[in-house]
Design an enzyme around this catalytic site. Structure first.
Site, PDB file in Angstrom:
ATOM      1  N   THR B 151       0.881  -1.185   0.000  1.00  0.00           N
ATOM      2  CA  THR B 151       0.000   0.000   0.000  1.00  0.00           C
ATOM      3  C   THR B 151       0.913   1.227   0.000  1.00  0.00           C
ATOM      4  O   THR B 151       1.372   1.653  -1.039  1.00  0.00           O
ATOM      5  CB  THR B 151      -0.960  -0.001   1.213  1.00  0.00           C
ATOM      6  OG1 THR B 151      -0.215  -0.125   2.416  1.00  0.00           O
ATOM      7  CG2 THR B 151      -1.967  -1.110   1.099  1.00  0.00           C
ATOM      8  N   LYS B 177       3.682  -7.103   3.758  1.00  0.00           N
ATOM      9  CA  LYS B 177       3.499  -5.673   3.585  1.00  0.00           C
ATOM     10  C   LYS B 177       3.298  -5.081   4.975  1.00  0.00           C
ATOM     11  O   LYS B 177       2.851  -5.747   5.904  1.00  0.00           O
ATOM     12  CB  LYS B 177       2.331  -5.338   2.675  1.00  0.00           C
ATOM     13  CG  LYS B 177       0.991  -5.773   3.102  1.00  0.00           C
ATOM     14  CD  LYS B 177       0.109  -4.779   3.797  1.00  0.00           C
ATOM     15  CE  LYS B 177       0.321  -3.351   3.435  1.00  0.00           C
ATOM     16  NZ  LYS B 177      -0.547  -2.502   4.334  1.00  0.00           N
ATOM     17  N   THR B 188      -1.724  -3.523  10.886  1.00  0.00           N
ATOM     18  CA  THR B 188      -1.697  -3.625   9.408  1.00  0.00           C
ATOM     19  C   THR B 188      -0.484  -4.249   8.803  1.00  0.00           C
ATOM     20  O   THR B 188       0.373  -3.608   8.211  1.00  0.00           O
ATOM     21  CB  THR B 188      -1.871  -2.317   8.642  1.00  0.00           C
ATOM     22  OG1 THR B 188      -3.142  -1.815   8.943  1.00  0.00           O
ATOM     23  CG2 THR B 188      -1.879  -2.531   7.100  1.00  0.00           C
ATOM     24  N   GLU B 274       5.726   4.083   7.784  1.00  0.00           N
ATOM     25  CA  GLU B 274       5.300   5.257   7.021  1.00  0.00           C
ATOM     26  C   GLU B 274       6.136   6.467   7.396  1.00  0.00           C
ATOM     27  O   GLU B 274       6.158   6.897   8.546  1.00  0.00           O
ATOM     28  CB  GLU B 274       3.805   5.512   7.224  1.00  0.00           C
ATOM     29  CG  GLU B 274       2.977   4.571   6.344  1.00  0.00           C
ATOM     30  CD  GLU B 274       1.485   4.654   6.577  1.00  0.00           C
ATOM     31  OE1 GLU B 274       0.749   4.149   5.717  1.00  0.00           O
ATOM     32  OE2 GLU B 274       1.063   5.200   7.600  1.00  0.00           O
ATOM     33  N   ASN B 400      -0.443  10.241   6.454  1.00  0.00           N
ATOM     34  CA  ASN B 400      -1.664   9.857   7.146  1.00  0.00           C
ATOM     35  C   ASN B 400      -2.657  10.991   7.308  1.00  0.00           C
ATOM     36  O   ASN B 400      -3.795  10.775   7.699  1.00  0.00           O
ATOM     37  CB  ASN B 400      -1.323   9.232   8.497  1.00  0.00           C
ATOM     38  CG  ASN B 400      -0.738   7.862   8.279  1.00  0.00           C
ATOM     39  OD1 ASN B 400      -1.412   7.001   7.741  1.00  0.00           O
ATOM     40  ND2 ASN B 400       0.517   7.684   8.647  1.00  0.00           N
ATOM     41  N   THR B 405      -7.769  10.633   0.603  1.00  0.00           N
ATOM     42  CA  THR B 405      -8.297  11.521  -0.447  1.00  0.00           C
ATOM     43  C   THR B 405      -7.225  11.866  -1.478  1.00  0.00           C
ATOM     44  O   THR B 405      -6.086  11.440  -1.364  1.00  0.00           O
ATOM     45  CB  THR B 405      -8.859  12.796   0.194  1.00  0.00           C
ATOM     46  OG1 THR B 405      -7.903  13.307   1.118  1.00  0.00           O
ATOM     47  CG2 THR B 405     -10.140  12.507   0.903  1.00  0.00           C
TER      48      THR B 405
END
Lengths: 405, 405
Positions: B151, B177, B188, B274, B400, B405
């Site tokens: 992702t 992942k 996740t 991230e 994040n 969007t």
């Protein structure tokens, strides 16, 4: 109950001061030592950080308050006096120096510190500054005291209220500091509350614990709980009410005022979280009980992903459900509705645990307001709860990526 | 044990593929559905997210693996199929479509999804893509499969090892992942492991739990645990070893390999957290037991304040002690030493729980390396543990704050 000015010096018999002594030696403009004083001895109580690593002033205050009595509070910012050489001695010296100048017993001083961990406290500048600090004590001194305990706080946190108790007019004031490392169980927060009500000290502690549970323990800025933090209450009885020592009409009125003061200061901490641009309130209704609602609301305001989404004004309700899911609290995802609300309106984004189509532009508008409410409605029972947090921003990273240097 | 290429398709009898079906419809270049297939049925086991809100594919996979048997894994990225309308039906349709084309029972398919929560999965494009996906299965397909499950991951996470077991050469491969929402209990992350060893499925699950506890459950990116995550192992037995069904030399060798594979993938997740710019390892030695060491090391890598300090290459060891203090684990702060280490050197920053003077420039140099070790030495006993995390950066907030969007 009426909000008034004057902060911790508003109650009869209290004065306060805040000056620059030189602990924050980088900036002589910044006040760094605060003093709060009652002209008569007070019944006093405090709650402390649950961190296993406790700063020296915490231990010293615990000892000093073991008799339920205090008359002054001294607090420095700029250095936490935690994990620092000579910590206990320095905390005791702060009490001793303040007590000597105020002519009160050393054991009647509450001492606190906040700032960087692990560096020796410059006790010399504090000792040298105490005569000036005591001279500065005044009925107008709460503002200076509130500013002197700030670290990365951007706004001073101060409140006072007046209410009736047992036919007397009673005043209660409070100042606090927050900002980073805020999480339940007194994560880097300091709060000092004064009142001219008369309360028995053991019962006072019970009331303080009840108030903290509903307010300070429902605030999260970053999930870190600190080494230094405490909330102390001094009650000098000069309002002349019958001493509150057990449950009843008076204790209820007193607790209401205490919760009001603590709730205001707790919300200020969330709003002024390091780098924060939004105050985020999570409200949970319809939970099986209040404890469940509290756990769910805390998980939501504590989630880094929810916080980052709030920063981006992104209606990412999936992260809300996800945080509830790992809270450990019991609820049925399939019976959960989630609304986002602000002064711009309210929008349902998740119904019965499932995404629904909604107007993204409207959601963005609602989430762009400074104060956001995430309203979660369950169908389990009558439990309700709320918690306060803030968004996770670039500035949080900037502030904490280079706080010490 | 020797690292080799080939990933999940390295073991005998396994093939893999990854293609673009259109779930990630914004970017047709991005692969979004992965398939792993064994030419013979496998003994299989999985561990799942402990989040109360579980995505539909988790429930379907739990059911499909209840007989300890599987032959294929299908996984899409770009949509988590969690809290989404028609979730269970869509997850079952993925299994059914894959099973039909592969000519295996529907209940022998492990299904997984990762991506945004709460939006309907475009099952049509997956169904339509399955024939092409099955056609693409090959011994070279692990790379594509590893990419198709990414992702916000920046690097593909893939490994394979070869080792001896019962006189046979056994191969094990894995892809994973990670990125955001990584925290113990399968936050996740998705991980698929294949091997040609023969293991009894109930015992396989026990070994997988033991490996996960020492690897995936020691990784934190942001404290959020997700709705979707699982680690599944498929063992097809084609290496010809005697079936492993109980403790012994063979199970030890197998567990060693499994831990090696899981540890590598777990570290990759932390490194590729991230926005991360540093891989941070917290090592604890001298704890009263391994459990205590694990809890302490996890608290350190999970602390937002430690993570922000690591981003700023700031030797703020006070935050390390502070995080240990609220971990809930038992230790004596006054008998704690903290070192920072990297390939640039090692520096003692806290001795016996107290700050010592150290060369700030040297500390900065050490902390500026990509891989940082926070080495914590206690004096309680022989317990050791380590955990992996990453720094908290502007990019974490950026990613994040506007993921959806």
């Amino acid at each position: 109950m009426q909000e008034i000015t004057g902060g911790v010096a508003a109650p009869i018999g209290f004065t306060a001061a805040g000056i620059h002594c030189g602990v924050k030696n980088k900036n002589p403009e910044k006040k760094d030592v605060a003093l709060i004083y009652s002209e008569v001895p007070c019944a006093a109580a405090a709650v402390y950080t649950k961190n296993r690593v406790k700063a020296a002033p915490i231990w010293v205050t615990m000892e000093n308050l073991s008799d339920g009595k205090a008359q002054a509070v001294i607090c420095n910012s700029g250095n936490a006096n935690a994990c620092a050489p000579g910590g206990t001695e320095n905390a005791k010296t702060m009490c001793k120096a303040a007590a000597r100048t105020l002519n009160i017993p050393e054991s009647d001083v509450v001492v606190a510190s906040t700032g960087v961990i692990g560096q020796p406290l410059n006790i010399g500048v504090i000792e040298a500054g105490i005569p000036a600090l005591v001279s500065a004590l005044s009925k107008d001194g709460s503002d200076a005291a509130a500013r002197a305990i700030m670290t990365t706080d951007l706004m001073k946190k101060e409140i006072a209220v007046r209410f009736n108790l047992d036919g007397k007019t009673v005043t209660m004031g409070g100042i606090a500091k927050g900002s980073g490392m805020i999480h339940p169980n007194m994560g880097t927060m300091l709060c000092f509350i004064t009142t001219d009500a008369a309360v028995e000290p053991v019962y006072l502690r019970k009331l303080l614990l009840a108030a903290a549970e509903r307010t300070f323990n429902r605030v999260s800025v970053d999930g870190d709980t600190s080494t230094n933090d405490m909330c102390a209450v001094l009650t000098n009885g000069l309002a002349g009410n019958t001493v509150i020592a057990a449950e009843g009409k008076d204790s209820e009125a007193f607790l209401d005022a205490l919760v009001h003061v603590c709730r205001y200061l707790a919300r200020c901490m969330a709003e002024d979280g390091e780098g924060a641009t939004h105050l985020v309130t999570a409200k949970v209704g319809g939970a099986s009980d209040n404890e469940t609602a509290a756990a769910l609301s805390m998980a939501v305001v504590s989630s880094s992903l929810v916080k980052a989404a709030m920063f981006g004004a992104d209606a990412n309700w999936g992260r809300v459900l996800c945080a509830m899911g790992y809270s450990g609290a019991d609820f049925r995802p399939e019976a959960t509705d989630v609304y986002f609300r602000s002064k711009s309106g309210e929008i349902l984004v998740c119904s019965a645990g499932t995404g629904i189509s909604f107007d993204e532009a409207e959601a963005k508008r609602i989430l762009s307001e400074k104060e956001i409410i995430i309203d979660i409605r369950l169908s389990e029972g009558g439990g309700t709860g709320e918690a306060w947090g803030c968004d996770l921003t670039y500035d949080y990273v900037r502030i904490n990526g280079d706080y010490r240097t």
